[in-house]
Enzyme design. Structure first.
Site: not given
Ligand code: UDP
Ligand code: MG
Length: 189
Positions: A10, A50, A153, A156, A167
């Site tokens: 990211k 997204y 974070n 992805h 994707e």
């Molecule tokens: N995210 C966030 N706050 C939340 C939930 C999600 O900032 O409460 C963001 C975070 O950057 C995350 C992305 O949304 O990486 C996608 O969410 P997902 O649950 O798919 O997490 P991932 O698969 O990236 O661990």
């Molecule tokens: Mg995810």
């Protein structure tokens, strides 16, 4: 037996100069990089990546709510689609802050291994040794929510083989994903 998965470094990872260190971790495990490029996503691509899926909204709502409850912090959202919509909007804004690195990674159980390597969604909860744990552990829901943005974070990764196929097709044309032998193939073939 081989699976493919999509990873994105990211904009925070690119801006912090972590491209090489993150990519080399995947290479070191024996997984194969079969597609790699830098893309500055437009609005359409960010939205498709997204997309607001009800199942995802339910999961994201439950995950964030339980973290807040565990820490005794108020969580003001009642509706998973309302919360999901806000996170989607913030995710799109974040994804478009700068260019990202998109990569297709291939190998046995690639989806599961890569998810394990990037670590927990909230970097504060991510184990040391994971990408989020090693490079972003001070980042948390508390900070992100306070600043009205998503968790920064770094990476992805697709969460299932089905999501990975969807994707990969968004980010790569078929002729941008390559097939070749690497040094580890003799172990798995
Ligand atoms: N995210 C966030 N706050 C939340 C939930 C999600 O900032 O409460 C963001 C975070 O950057 C995350 C992305 O949304 O990486 C996608 O969410 P997902 O649950 O798919 O997490 P991932 O698969 O990236 O661990
Ligand atoms: Mg995810």
């Amino acid at each position: 037996m081989n699976e493919q998965t999509l990873i994105l470094i990211k904009p925070d990872g690119v801006m912090r100069g972590l491209i090489g260190r993150i990519i080399s971790r995947f290479e070191e495990t024996g997984l194969k990089i079969v597609g790699l490029k830098m893309v500055w996503a437009d609005d359409k691509l960010a939205k498709s990546h997204y997309h607001l899926d009800e199942e995802w909204a339910k999961n994201v709502f439950a995950k964030t709510k339980s973290t807040h409850e565990k820490e005794g912090k108020p969580f003001k959202f009642k509706d998973h689609m309302e919360f999901g919509g806000l996170i989607q909007q913030w995710n799109m804004e974040f994804l478009r802050e700068g260019p990202v690195i998109a990569a297709v990674i291939e190998g046995p159980a690639a989806v599961e291994i890569v998810r394990k390597m990037i670590g927990h969604t909230e970097p504060k909860q991510a184990a040391p040794g994971t990408i989020r744990g090693d490079f972003a552990m001070i980042e948390s829901y508390a900070i992100a929510n306070d600043k009205q943005r998503v968790l920064r974070n770094l990476a992805h990764a697709s969460d299932s083989p089905e999501t990975a196929q969807r994707e990969i097709a968004l980010w790569f044309k078929p002729n941008e994903v390559h097939s070749y032998k690497n040094a580890h193939d003799s172990l798995t073939e």
